[in-house]
Enzyme design. Structure first.
Site, PDB file in Angstrom:
ATOM      1  N   SER A 141       0.855  -1.192   0.000  1.00 49.04           N
ATOM      2  CA  SER A 141       0.000   0.000   0.000  1.00 49.04           C
ATOM      3  C   SER A 141       0.885   1.234   0.000  1.00 49.04           C
ATOM      4  O   SER A 141       1.994   1.224   0.551  1.00 49.04           O
ATOM      5  CB  SER A 141      -0.892   0.011   1.243  1.00 49.04           C
ATOM      6  OG  SER A 141      -1.547   1.252   1.393  1.00 49.04           O
ATOM      7  N   TYR A 154      -3.486   0.128  10.333  1.00 49.72           N
ATOM      8  CA  TYR A 154      -3.372  -0.330   8.945  1.00 49.72           C
ATOM      9  C   TYR A 154      -2.029   0.113   8.371  1.00 49.72           C
ATOM     10  O   TYR A 154      -1.307  -0.685   7.758  1.00 49.72           O
ATOM     11  CB  TYR A 154      -4.526   0.237   8.123  1.00 49.72           C
ATOM     12  CG  TYR A 154      -4.513  -0.194   6.676  1.00 49.72           C
ATOM     13  CD1 TYR A 154      -5.065  -1.418   6.293  1.00 49.72           C
ATOM     14  CD2 TYR A 154      -3.958   0.610   5.687  1.00 49.72           C
ATOM     15  CE1 TYR A 154      -5.056  -1.826   4.975  1.00 49.72           C
ATOM     16  CE2 TYR A 154      -3.938   0.211   4.367  1.00 49.72           C
ATOM     17  CZ  TYR A 154      -4.498  -1.011   4.012  1.00 49.72           C
ATOM     18  OH  TYR A 154      -4.476  -1.402   2.694  1.00 49.72           O
TER      19      TYR A 154
END
Length: 276
Positions: A141, A154
């Site tokens: 990510s 996250y």
């Protein structure tokens, strides 16, 4: 087992029932590869594989389970032969600022996004090294570079995944395996729908979102080109990667981006409610 041609490889994809994983599987099959789709949702992943024809098969996999990983590789080997490429794509998010998440929600994110991926990599290392070739692609990510508000745990899981990936690649530098890390930006999947429902994640809407097929193309292209690391978008992603090195700069710039995301999210909400 000998190495297959780059035009016809056996690929194991996690999180393949929907979103980016499903798009990766579809494109890989379209290009002539054979794909073992895996997902924690057995009904959905079996249905997805059936829709792709004889070059696809499916099995249930909770990536947190080491035994599950062994069964997934065995299923791929039984269906198509040894796995040439592992695409670690599965991931989750619980939305909300860190103080509002329950302890179990923090654990869920780390256990799936980081420890689950570690389980897969370690399983692949043993099997691929034994067969003399293999390619491990971890879908990470852009939050591995930028610590975003509303994404604390996250982001931590993705920071950790990037560090783990590159550390293992260095450890295995003299072995027969290739390693690629892909960093998608905000992508139009079910995860983005979760973020739409929670204003704490508004920064996800500050920039353009991408279709799962655009990320899938980068992943499937990487089967042949084997890049070390891919960021999205190519230029702005590099800028974001550099900006993440400077905490003081991030503390100034990211609140501005968050405010822009809030405005864009508010404009999108009426469309989201009406399904347009």
């Amino acid at each position: 087992m000998g190495r297959r041609t780059e035009q016809e490889q056996v690929i194991l994809v996690t999180g393949a029932a929907s979103g980016i994983g499903a798009a990766i599987a579809e494109l890989a099959v379209a290009r002539g590869h054979r794909v073992m789709l895996t997902d924690v949702d057995e009904v959905a992943v079996v249905s997805r594989a059936r829709s792709l024809g004889s070059r696809a098969a499916a099995c249930v996999l909770d990536i947190r389970s080491s035994a599950g990983w062994t069964k997934a590789f065995e299923a791929a080997e039984a269906a198509f032969g040894g796995v040439d490429v592992l695409v670690n794509n599965a991931g989750i998010i619980h939305t909300g600022v860190a103080r509002d998440l329950r302890e179990q929600q923090h654990r869920d994110i780390v256990e799936v996004n980081l420890l689950g991926t570690i389980n897969g990599v370690c399983t692949a290392l043993e099997r691929m090294t034994a067969q003399g070739h293999g390619h491990i692609i971890n879908v990470c990510s852009m939050t591995a570079f930028l610590p975003l508000p509303g994404y604390a745990t996250y982001c931590a899981s993705k920071y950790g995944l990037r560090a783990f990936h590159h550390s293992v690649a260095i450890e295995e530098r003299d072995g027969p395996l290739d390693f690629t890390l892909i960093h998608p930006p905000s992508t139009r999947t079910g995860m983005l729908e979760q973020e739409m429902a929670d204003s704490s994640c508004a920064i996800a809407f500050a920039e353009k979102s991408y279709a799962p097929q655009q990320v899938a193309q980068a992943v499937v292209d990487a089967l042949a080109t084997k890049p070390v690391e891919v960021v999205f978008p190519p230029f702005a992603g590099r800028v974001q990667r550099i900006a993440g090195v400077f905490p003081r700069l991030m503390r100034r710039v990211l609140p501005i981006a968050e405010a822009r995301g809030l405005r864009k999210r508010e404009r999108l909400l009426p469309h989201a409610r009406t399904g347009r």
